[in-house]
Design an enzyme around this catalytic site. Structure first.
Site, PDB file in Angstrom:
ATOM      1  N   GLU A 152      -9.266  -7.820   0.086  1.00  0.00           N
ATOM      2  CA  GLU A 152      -8.289  -8.395   0.873  1.00  0.00           C
ATOM      3  C   GLU A 152      -8.711  -8.727   2.434  1.00  0.00           C
ATOM      4  O   GLU A 152      -8.135  -9.908   3.054  1.00  0.00           O
ATOM      5  CB  GLU A 152      -6.972  -7.666   0.833  1.00  0.00           C
TER       6      GLU A 152
ATOM      7  N   LYS B 234       3.429 -14.837  -4.169  1.00  0.00           N
ATOM      8  CA  LYS B 234       4.727 -14.065  -3.847  1.00  0.00           C
ATOM      9  C   LYS B 234       6.002 -15.274  -3.762  1.00  0.00           C
ATOM     10  O   LYS B 234       6.852 -15.053  -4.304  1.00  0.00           O
ATOM     11  CB  LYS B 234       4.696 -13.267  -2.519  1.00  0.00           C
TER      12      LYS B 234
ATOM     13  N   HIS C  36     -22.986   4.983 -18.705  1.00  0.00           N
ATOM     14  CA  HIS C  36     -23.156   4.502 -19.989  1.00  0.00           C
ATOM     15  C   HIS C  36     -21.975   3.160 -20.283  1.00  0.00           C
ATOM     16  O   HIS C  36     -21.752   3.109 -21.339  1.00  0.00           O
ATOM     17  CB  HIS C  36     -22.276   5.790 -20.747  1.00  0.00           C
TER      18      HIS C  36
HETATM   19  O1  PA5 Z   1      -2.657  -4.145   2.317  1.00  0.00           O
HETATM   20  C1  PA5 Z   1      -1.568  -4.846   2.314  1.00  0.00           C
HETATM   21  O2  PA5 Z   1      -1.166  -5.326   3.393  1.00  0.00           O
HETATM   22  C2  PA5 Z   1      -0.949  -4.861   1.146  1.00  0.00           C
HETATM   23  O3  PA5 Z   1      -1.736  -4.597  -0.116  1.00  0.00           O
HETATM   24  C3  PA5 Z   1       0.403  -4.157   1.188  1.00  0.00           C
HETATM   25  O4  PA5 Z   1       0.136  -2.839   1.363  1.00  0.00           O
HETATM   26  C4  PA5 Z   1       1.308  -4.458  -0.293  1.00  0.00           C
HETATM   27  O5  PA5 Z   1       1.272  -5.955  -0.456  1.00  0.00           O
HETATM   28  C5  PA5 Z   1       2.762  -3.933   0.068  1.00  0.00           C
HETATM   29  O6  PA5 Z   1       3.237  -4.310   0.983  1.00  0.00           O
HETATM   30  P1  PA5 Z   1       4.668  -3.527   1.652  1.00  0.00           P
HETATM   31  O7  PA5 Z   1       4.038  -2.390   2.175  1.00  0.00           O
HETATM   32  O8  PA5 Z   1       5.067  -4.377   2.622  1.00  0.00           O
HETATM   33  O9  PA5 Z   1       5.350  -3.388   0.246  1.00  0.00           O
END
Ligand code: PA5
Length: 470
Positions: free
Chosen positions: A294, A436, A323
């Site tokens: 990300e 989303k 393995h």
């Molecule tokens: O790293 C990030 O920002 C995302 O992986 C969020 O942690 C994830 O989408 C969950 O979001 P939230 O904490 O708003 O529920």
């Protein structure tokens, strides 16, 4: 202190085609790296930079509140149930799996020193949610719902299901069994927590989920199951000092980031395999996958140019994955950098009895499993080098709060440095937002009616009609 050995990425070991002249590259990049480290440290307190995670080693107030709450509820609950997804739980999962005694939830209460069992619900698979609800006595369960945004559909749907069941089981008292970890000002969970009177912990401003493990997001579950959060904080503080060093020769996060960056941009190796030789560290690669994917997988750079950058993180575990994936690592495309995580000293030792002496497995007798695991790691590393494949080795003294915290924090800092080298924003995730929006449309969220028609048409392209209710 965490150590990095990079020699198996050097041309002197794996040849000029695949190896880097490390000392030359460190010299070439010394000014750029020093500027990056200085700049990150100057910008870390600035609003909107999303670098507040660099201050988490110094957040005494949160540590105090977390410890106070943990001692207040000590002995009251048999289970802690953490609800969340992505960055809200991956760090918690990785750290507790590493530090708690293995098979924690199977140990008796005495073996757990009267501390609660720990469960994470990090997905919306109906079978596993129902199964956990069958196992847990909700009256004796503290639910920690973690979502920074406060409206993540996966987390909030879990919460809605569980909140109802808790209310049925406990009446009005159910509130005492819920703790919300969320944003200070915004979001639906924030409002609900106020209205319903849940205990709240805040995710500090300017910290994204994948960098939040050392905020209350991780610290609260850690403290609730008895981890020593002072040692965690000490570990971060100590390594943070080292990683502020602007000399790349002295800074392992800078070395780690630069080697991956150059292996990608100069040698076409844009896959990073993280391979701890320890089962207790097995969830750290899951956390790393999100951190790298990300943060560095971006369409545009900071100048608005399309760059489609990214390093593809891959998880593995030694010795098991010798393995499964090792064949590919050794003989498949030479497009990967493998990072081994080596534990200097395991908490226990296991001797292999001297039996079957006159058979082909007789050589194992009298050795320890610890020796064998070490030999497996060295053998893998040398065979990768034989095949001109680069690798790095991170060595941690042992598995405990101090050392695990250092490992994670170093990987965060190196991600930040890599983001600067690629000149991208490592703290957003625009590629996640579209999904989303489609999901909101399919689930009938108000305001997404237009997207609903568009995604329905796209879903039906080239196939029979599909529906989310089918
Ligand atoms: O790293 C990030 O920002 C995302 O992986 C969020 O942690 C994830 O989408 C969950 O979001 P939230 O904490 O708003 O529920």
């Amino acid at each position: 202190m965490l150590k990095l050995n990079c020699k198996n990425s050097d041309y002197s070991i794996i040849g000029e085609t695949h190896g880097l002249n490390l000392q030359e590259e460190f010299n070439n990049y010394s000014t750029e790296i020093a500027d990056i480290i200085r700049s990150l440290n100057q910008r870390k307190d600035r609003q909107g930079e999303w670098l507040q995670w660099m201050n988490l080693g110094y957040n005494e107030e949160t540590v105090w509140y977390v410890k106070e709450f943990a001692s207040l509820v000590e002995g009251r609950f048999d289970n802690i149930l953490v609800l969340g997804i992505g960055g809200s739980v991956l760090g918690g999962l990785a750290v507790t799996e590493a530090i708690l005694k293995p098979y924690w939830n199977f140990l008796s209460k005495e073996q757990r020193n009267n501390l609660p069992r720990l469960f994470f619900l990090d997905n919306i698979d109906p079978d596993s949610i129902n199964a956990i609800l069958d196992i847990l006595d909700l009256k004796k369960t503290l639910v920690n719902v973690i979502t920074k945004s406060g409206d993540t559909a996966e987390t909030m749907s879990q919460f809605m299901v569980i909140k109802n069941l808790m209310e049925n089981a406990l009446g009005d008292d159910y509130r005492k069994n819920i703790v919300a970890t969320t944003d200070k000002k915004m979001g639906i969970l924030r409002q609900l927590a106020d209205q319903e009177g849940y205990k709240i912990f805040y995710v500090p401003d300017d910290i994204g989920g994948r960098f939040s493990v050392f905020s209350s997001v991780g610290l609260l579950p850690f403290a609730l199951v008895g981890l020593d959060i002072d040692k965690i904080i000490q570990g971060i503080k100590d390594i943070d000092l080292e990683l502020k060093n602007t000399d790349i020769n002295q800074n392992i996060a800078a070395q780690f980031a630069l080697i991956h960056y150059l292996m990608d941009t100069k040698k076409g190796k844009n896959i990073s395999v993280l391979m701890p030789y320890s089962s207790r560290l097995k969830l750290i690669p899951d956390w790393y996958v999100q951190l790298i994917a990300e943060s560095l997988g971006k369409k545009s750079n900071r100048n608005g140019e399309t760059v489609n950058t990214g390093i593809t993180p891959l998880k593995a575990i030694g010795a098991s994955d010798q393995h499964t994936i090792l064949q590919l690592l050794n003989e498949g495309p030479n497009n990967k950098v493998v990072t081994f995580i080596r534990v200097q000293e395991f908490n226990t030792q296991l001797s292999i009895p001297k039996i079957f002496e006159y058979t082909g497995i007789g050589y194992l007798g009298g050795k320890t499993v610890n020796d064998l695991l070490r030999a497996e790691m060295y053998s893998t590393r040398v065979s990768l080098a034989d095949n001109n494949r680069p690798s790095l080795t991170l060595t941690m003294d042992k598995i405990d709060e101090y050392n695990v915290a250092q490992l994670l924090y170093m990987l965060e800092v190196q991600t930040a440095i890599a983001g600067e080298l690629y000149n991208i924003n490592a703290y957003n995730q625009p590629g996640v937002e579209q999904v989303k929006n489609y999901m909101y449309a399919l689930m009938g969220r108000a305001g997404y009616e237009g997207s609903a028609t568009s995604i329905q048409e796209k879903m039906n392209r080239g196939s029979k009609s599909e529906s989310v209710n089918a």
